[in-house]
Scaffold this motif. Structure first.
Motif, PDB file in Angstrom:
ATOM      1  N   LYS A  18      53.140  54.603 -23.471  1.00  0.00           N
ATOM      2  CA  LYS A  18      52.021  54.650 -24.242  1.00  0.00           C
ATOM      3  C   LYS A  18      51.771  55.943 -25.062  1.00  0.00           C
ATOM      4  O   LYS A  18      51.431  56.067 -26.232  1.00  0.00           O
ATOM      5  CB  LYS A  18      50.690  54.730 -23.224  1.00  0.00           C
ATOM      6  N   ALA A  21      54.136  55.895 -28.050  1.00  0.00           N
ATOM      7  CA  ALA A  21      53.733  54.909 -28.903  1.00  0.00           C
ATOM      8  C   ALA A  21      52.370  55.715 -30.034  1.00  0.00           C
ATOM      9  O   ALA A  21      52.513  55.734 -31.063  1.00  0.00           O
ATOM     10  CB  ALA A  21      53.158  53.723 -28.587  1.00  0.00           C
ATOM     11  N   ILE A  62      59.316  50.450 -26.499  1.00  0.00           N
ATOM     12  CA  ILE A  62      58.024  50.260 -27.207  1.00  0.00           C
ATOM     13  C   ILE A  62      57.848  49.119 -27.514  1.00  0.00           C
ATOM     14  O   ILE A  62      56.953  48.307 -27.206  1.00  0.00           O
ATOM     15  CB  ILE A  62      57.281  51.546 -27.782  1.00  0.00           C
ATOM     16  N   LEU A  63      58.695  48.681 -28.450  1.00  0.00           N
ATOM     17  CA  LEU A  63      58.423  47.667 -29.259  1.00  0.00           C
ATOM     18  C   LEU A  63      59.052  46.430 -28.585  1.00  0.00           C
ATOM     19  O   LEU A  63      58.565  45.366 -28.811  1.00  0.00           O
ATOM     20  CB  LEU A  63      59.406  47.925 -30.646  1.00  0.00           C
ATOM     21  N   TYR A  66      56.362  45.518 -26.189  1.00  0.00           N
ATOM     22  CA  TYR A  66      54.905  44.968 -27.006  1.00  0.00           C
ATOM     23  C   TYR A  66      55.295  43.457 -27.540  1.00  0.00           C
ATOM     24  O   TYR A  66      54.405  42.578 -27.348  1.00  0.00           O
ATOM     25  CB  TYR A  66      54.745  45.898 -27.940  1.00  0.00           C
ATOM     26  N   ARG A 102      46.491  47.969 -28.522  1.00  0.00           N
ATOM     27  CA  ARG A 102      47.794  47.921 -29.004  1.00  0.00           C
ATOM     28  C   ARG A 102      48.196  48.391 -30.420  1.00  0.00           C
ATOM     29  O   ARG A 102      49.147  48.262 -31.068  1.00  0.00           O
ATOM     30  CB  ARG A 102      48.738  46.955 -28.636  1.00  0.00           C
ATOM     31  N   GLU A 105      51.219  50.705 -31.218  1.00  0.00           N
ATOM     32  CA  GLU A 105      52.234  49.769 -31.163  1.00  0.00           C
ATOM     33  C   GLU A 105      52.549  48.937 -32.269  1.00  0.00           C
ATOM     34  O   GLU A 105      53.565  49.104 -32.721  1.00  0.00           O
ATOM     35  CB  GLU A 105      52.397  49.027 -29.804  1.00  0.00           C
ATOM     36  N   TYR A 109      55.659  49.262 -35.052  1.00  0.00           N
ATOM     37  CA  TYR A 109      56.368  48.108 -35.391  1.00  0.00           C
ATOM     38  C   TYR A 109      56.508  48.483 -36.830  1.00  0.00           C
ATOM     39  O   TYR A 109      57.479  48.350 -37.415  1.00  0.00           O
ATOM     40  CB  TYR A 109      55.673  47.003 -34.855  1.00  0.00           C
TER      41      TYR A 109
END
Length: 197
Positions: A18, A21, A62-63, A66, A102, A105, A109
């Motif tokens: 978290k 991100a 992270i990605l 997510y 999010r 995130e 992305y």
């Protein structure tokens, strides 16, 4: 002797992801160092490196988490018993709810995924493709001609998904009511065009 995993391992890993991100979203990939992430997590750099050996590993995790969670959430969403229009409204609303909290995130992305090696990008793209395909199946119920035209179905699904993902860019920190209103707007646009507004 094998190294034991601490009782709070998963919670600490979640905090790291978290914080990373938010840092990547705020400062970009180049402006975010492992030292910055460690400081934001109140961890030593050595502890951070125990969890992740590089920024690329953090970025991918992270990605991966997510996008795979978004895909799974939509694949398991039950809309078969709803009318085509209600199924679309439910799926669009579910996507925006999945984005809640999010926004960082989504920014990561959009802005940083291209820094990953091609094979990692392909994994992430497969999650997005699965998500768009699920949305396309619901859209095909609303417009049966899409069932026979896979290329057009993909294009319409991507357009709809883009209207939803862009929401994080221009409405960060939107509350549940704002997300519900946007879901309704996108659904009405998809079903009836601008004339239906």
């Amino acid at each position: 002797m094998a190294r034991t995993i601490s009782a709070d391992h998963d919670a600490k890993r979640g905090r790291i992801l978290k914080a990373a991100a938010h840092s990547f979203a705020a400062h970009g990939l180049a402006g975010t160092s492992m030292a910055r992430i460690a400081a934001e997590c109140r961890l030593s750099k050595a502890t951070l490196y125990h969890y992740y050996d590089s920024k690329d590993a953090l970025l991918f995790d992270i990605l991966d988490g997510y996008l795979s969670a978004l895909r799974d959430r939509l694949i398991w969403l039950s809309v078969e018993d709803l009318s085509p229009q209600e199924a679309l409204r439910r799926m669009v609303g579910e996507i925006l709810l999945a984005f809640d909290g999010r926004d960082a995130e989504q920014t990561v992305y959009r802005e940083a995924r291209s820094a990953l090696p091609r094979e990692k990008q392909d994994i992430l793209q497969s999650y997005v493709a699965d998500t768009e395909a699920q949305l396309g199946r619901v859209l095909s119920r609303c417009a049966p001609t899409l069932e026979q035209d896979a290329e057009q179905r993909r294009a319409v699904s991507r357009l709809a998904f883009s209207m939803l993902t862009s929401f994080a860019q221009w409405a960060p920190q939107a509350d549940a009511d704002a997300r519900a209103r946007h879901a309704d707007l996108v659904t009405r646009l998809m079903l009836g065009g601008v004339g239906a507004l």
